[in-house]
Design a protein around this motif. Structure first.
Motif, PDB file in Angstrom:
ATOM      1  N   GLU A 338       0.833  -1.212   0.000  1.00  0.00           N
ATOM      2  CA  GLU A 338       0.000   0.000   0.000  1.00  0.00           C
ATOM      3  C   GLU A 338       0.866   1.259   0.000  1.00  0.00           C
ATOM      4  OE1 GLU A 338      -2.422  -0.453   3.427  1.00  0.00           O
ATOM      5  OE2 GLU A 338      -3.797  -1.879   2.488  1.00  0.00           O
ATOM      6  N   ALA A 339       2.005   1.208   0.703  1.00  0.00           N
ATOM      7  CA  ALA A 339       2.861   2.399   0.836  1.00  0.00           C
ATOM      8  C   ALA A 339       3.493   2.817  -0.483  1.00  0.00           C
ATOM      9  CB  ALA A 339       3.948   2.138   1.876  1.00  0.00           C
ATOM     10  N   ILE A 340       3.758   1.862  -1.383  1.00  0.00           N
ATOM     11  CA  ILE A 340       4.434   2.212  -2.643  1.00  0.00           C
ATOM     12  C   ILE A 340       3.460   2.512  -3.776  1.00  0.00           C
ATOM     13  CG2 ILE A 340       6.447   0.835  -2.027  1.00  0.00           C
ATOM     14  CD1 ILE A 340       5.493  -1.237  -4.117  1.00  0.00           C
ATOM     15  N   ASP A 341       2.184   2.581  -3.438  1.00  0.00           N
ATOM     16  CA  ASP A 341       1.179   2.903  -4.476  1.00  0.00           C
ATOM     17  C   ASP A 341       1.206   4.411  -4.747  1.00  0.00           C
ATOM     18  OD1 ASP A 341      -0.796   2.485  -6.311  1.00  0.00           O
ATOM     19  OD2 ASP A 341      -2.429   2.392  -4.847  1.00  0.00           O
ATOM     20  N   LEU A 342       2.255   4.868  -5.433  1.00  0.00           N
ATOM     21  CA  LEU A 342       2.490   6.297  -5.648  1.00  0.00           C
ATOM     22  C   LEU A 342       1.735   6.815  -6.869  1.00  0.00           C
ATOM     23  CD1 LEU A 342       6.374   6.274  -5.153  1.00  0.00           C
ATOM     24  CD2 LEU A 342       4.670   6.960  -3.472  1.00  0.00           C
ATOM     25  N   ASP A 343       1.288   8.051  -6.769  1.00  0.00           N
ATOM     26  CA  ASP A 343       0.708   8.757  -7.921  1.00  0.00           C
ATOM     27  C   ASP A 343       1.865   9.475  -8.625  1.00  0.00           C
ATOM     28  OD1 ASP A 343      -0.575  10.410  -9.722  1.00  0.00           O
ATOM     29  OD2 ASP A 343      -2.217  10.919  -8.355  1.00  0.00           O
ATOM     30  N   ILE A 344       2.343   8.885  -9.710  1.00  0.00           N
ATOM     31  CA  ILE A 344       3.533   9.398 -10.392  1.00  0.00           C
ATOM     32  C   ILE A 344       3.318  10.809 -10.924  1.00  0.00           C
ATOM     33  CG2 ILE A 344       5.123   9.024 -12.316  1.00  0.00           C
ATOM     34  CD1 ILE A 344       5.481   7.059 -10.043  1.00  0.00           C
ATOM     35  N   GLU A 345       2.135  11.085 -11.494  1.00  0.00           N
ATOM     36  CA  GLU A 345       1.854  12.411 -12.054  1.00  0.00           C
ATOM     37  C   GLU A 345       1.843  13.474 -10.965  1.00  0.00           C
ATOM     38  OE1 GLU A 345       1.859  12.925 -15.256  1.00  0.00           O
ATOM     39  OE2 GLU A 345       2.190  10.763 -15.503  1.00  0.00           O
ATOM     40  N   GLU A 346       1.228  13.146  -9.841  1.00  0.00           N
ATOM     41  CA  GLU A 346       1.185  14.088  -8.714  1.00  0.00           C
ATOM     42  C   GLU A 346       2.602  14.314  -8.167  1.00  0.00           C
ATOM     43  OE1 GLU A 346      -0.212  16.576  -5.634  1.00  0.00           O
ATOM     44  OE2 GLU A 346      -1.134  15.908  -7.516  1.00  0.00           O
ATOM     45  N   LEU A 347       3.390  13.246  -8.125  1.00  0.00           N
ATOM     46  CA  LEU A 347       4.762  13.349  -7.643  1.00  0.00           C
ATOM     47  C   LEU A 347       5.600  14.260  -8.544  1.00  0.00           C
ATOM     48  CD1 LEU A 347       6.872  12.378  -5.577  1.00  0.00           C
ATOM     49  CD2 LEU A 347       7.336  10.440  -7.084  1.00  0.00           C
ATOM     50  N   LYS A 348       5.385  14.169  -9.851  1.00  0.00           N
ATOM     51  CA  LYS A 348       6.114  15.020 -10.800  1.00  0.00           C
ATOM     52  C   LYS A 348       5.813  16.499 -10.550  1.00  0.00           C
ATOM     53  CE  LYS A 348       6.588  11.762 -14.654  1.00  0.00           C
ATOM     54  NZ  LYS A 348       6.125  11.409 -16.016  1.00  0.00           N
ATOM     55  N   ILE A 349       4.532  16.812 -10.296  1.00  0.00           N
ATOM     56  CA  ILE A 349       4.130  18.203 -10.023  1.00  0.00           C
ATOM     57  C   ILE A 349       4.813  18.703  -8.747  1.00  0.00           C
ATOM     58  CG2 ILE A 349       2.170  19.678  -9.414  1.00  0.00           C
ATOM     59  CD1 ILE A 349       0.411  17.810 -11.154  1.00  0.00           C
ATOM     60  N   GLN A 350       4.802  17.861  -7.709  1.00  0.00           N
ATOM     61  CA  GLN A 350       5.426  18.245  -6.433  1.00  0.00           C
ATOM     62  C   GLN A 350       6.926  18.471  -6.585  1.00  0.00           C
ATOM     63  OE1 GLN A 350       4.441  15.179  -3.634  1.00  0.00           O
ATOM     64  NE2 GLN A 350       2.269  15.733  -3.527  1.00  0.00           N
ATOM     65  N   VAL A 351       7.589  17.643  -7.363  1.00  0.00           N
ATOM     66  CA  VAL A 351       9.031  17.771  -7.561  1.00  0.00           C
ATOM     67  C   VAL A 351       9.366  19.045  -8.329  1.00  0.00           C
ATOM     68  CG1 VAL A 351      11.024  16.765  -8.769  1.00  0.00           C
ATOM     69  CG2 VAL A 351       9.534  15.303  -7.380  1.00  0.00           C
ATOM     70  N   GLU A 352       8.563  19.350  -9.355  1.00  0.00           N
ATOM     71  CA  GLU A 352       8.788  20.578 -10.128  1.00  0.00           C
ATOM     72  C   GLU A 352       8.592  21.817  -9.264  1.00  0.00           C
ATOM     73  OE1 GLU A 352      10.015  20.954 -13.144  1.00  0.00           O
ATOM     74  OE2 GLU A 352      10.255  18.767 -13.202  1.00  0.00           O
TER      75      GLU A 352
END
Length: 444
Positions: A338-352
């Motif tokens: 469950e912990a690694i179920d990441l939202d990649i698109e949301e993560l990209k926005i946060q990183v930018e």
């Protein structure tokens, strides 16, 4: 439970309901004892699904376990110690095993066997302290205040030399607890001046130093002197008198003795930060234990370790012998799943956004965040409180959906192996009740 722990239930029922054979009172009494043992084992095994709060006076499960332990101990005191060892060894439930040991120390029918089983059931200094702390919290203990029964004192003194410097250094947290309490006291003063609610001061816990003094432990001499903060002997004569082994070191003369700081994955991360190169160094040095590895797969993804380290982690998750030796139950892997179920698109926005924030900070530009931090519900289920936004980590190698998929497949394999090797089959019939009513759709 293993065959040597208690008689199997089906055998008891066959004997009990055999109408052709008349049983005397002794046989019936033996059956009653076996049934009581089985009830206790079932009650204790339920800790796998929801561990009782043994430090609370109001926890009903803890009260039930206490009552059943006292009943069984009247007939078979050694069984209680066998059960504690079974819970620690086979079920891998620490606090429940420690609670049973504390109850055994309070029952005169068990104290004769305590020293024999204590050393095997207690593995870590934290367990060693926990048994003493739980005994002092027992509502029906036979001794007042912080006194410990003689049987428990002897068992604890006998066990102490088995701990090495690494273990004692890791769990010797007296200074850390003092720093934490001082920090909370400062926050309380600040909140009092501002008219805000004061944070709760953490309760004082037993420390290794306190127990050494309480139990008058004197060996191993170097460990005891380090924990008590004694000074290294001034000269060779004092060195020989102290009982320390080896050669006298003049450079240490008169200096305070301390346990070496253990280099664990926690201390390395605390000193160097949650970074990809730190995780890689830990893996290369073989200082990332299996349990720590599966709990930190999310961090490995977010920090962006190189692909070869992801392959190493997944190879361990797919290795049948590794999963068997780790003795973890399947739900440990479900939590990671469950912990690694990441939202990649949301993560990209946060990183930018984080990259832009750092760039502006270098230029001296302070831009307030556009998005509000995630809402957090209070005790009344109202969204009126907010938690501080977590610091965004910029990964060296950005995780992909394919990588997460590969991890999930590896975890699925680990769950299968854990189910085969780490969960013993439960004999008899099992009934599963599922509530599919509309009530289950409501949030808790």
């Amino acid at each position: 439970p293993p065959e040597n722990l208690l008689v199997e239930k089906e055998h008891v029922e066959i004997d009990f309901f055999d109408e052709d054979e008349e049983m005397d009172s002794y046989e019936r009494d033996e059956i009653d004892v076996e049934m009581m043992k089985m009830d206790l084992v079932n009650l204790v095994c339920a800790s796998l699904f929801g561990e009782p709060r043994f430090n609370s006076d109001t926890d009903q499960k803890a009260k039930w376990i206490t009552e059943q332990v006292n009943k069984v101990a009247e007939r078979d005191g050694e069984f209680i110690l066998k059960l504690a060892l079974y819970v620690r060894d086979d079920l891998n439930i620490r606090s429940t095993a420690n609670f049973i040991l504390a109850l055994a120390a309070n029952n005169e029918n068990c104290t004769h066997y305590l020293k024999k089983y204590f050393s095997k059931a207690v593995r870590l200094p934290s367990d060693w302290l926990d048994v003493a702390a739980l005994y002092q919290l027992l509502p029906e203990k036979k001794l007042n205040g912080k006194a410990l029964p003689t049987s428990l004192r002897k068992a604890m003194v006998h066990k102490f030399p088995n701990f090495d410097a690494y273990q004692l250094g890791k769990y010797n947290k007296e200074n850390a607890m003092k720093r934490k309490r001082r920090k909370i006291k400062k926050l309380q003063e600040k909140a009092r001046k501002e008219g805000k609610e004061e944070p709760k001061l953490p309760e004082k816990k037993l420390t290794i130093k306190q127990m050494i003094r309480h139990l008058h432990i004197s060996k191993p001499i170097p460990h005891v002197m380090c924990i008590l903060g004694k000074k290294y002997p001034e000269n060779e004569f004092d060195f020989r008198r102290s009982g320390l082994r080896g050669k006298f070191d003049p450079e240490r003369a008169g200096k305070r003795m301390k346990l070496p700081i253990p280099e664990t994955w926690e201390t390395v991360l605390s000193a160097n930060g949650n970074k990809a190169e730190v995780w890689q160094r830990l893996i290369d040095a073989r200082k990332l234990p299996f349990m720590a590895m599966i709990r930190n797969i999310r961090n490995l993804l977010l920090t962006g370790v190189t692909p070869k380290y992801h392959r190493w982690v997944m190879s361990r998750l797919k290795d049948e012998k590794t999963i068997q030796n780790c003795r973890q139950f399947p739900f440990a892997f479900f939590t990671t799943y469950e912990a690694i179920d990441l939202d990649i698109e949301e993560l990209k926005i946060q990183v930018e956004e984080e990259k832009l924030r750092r760039l502006n900070k270098k230029k001296g530009i302070v831009v307030p965040p556009e998005r509000k931090p995630a809402p957090r519900r209070d005790n009344n289920n109202n969204e009126n409180t907010y938690q501080r936004k977590k610091r965004v980590i910029i990964p060296r190698y950005f995780p992909t959906k394919e990588l997460i998929k590969q991890y999930k497949e590896a975890l699925d394999t680990a769950v299968k192996y854990a189910t085969i090797h780490n969960v013993k089959p439960i004999r008899g019939s099992t009934v599963v009740f599922c509530n599919v009513s509309a009530e289950m759709q409501k949030s808790c």
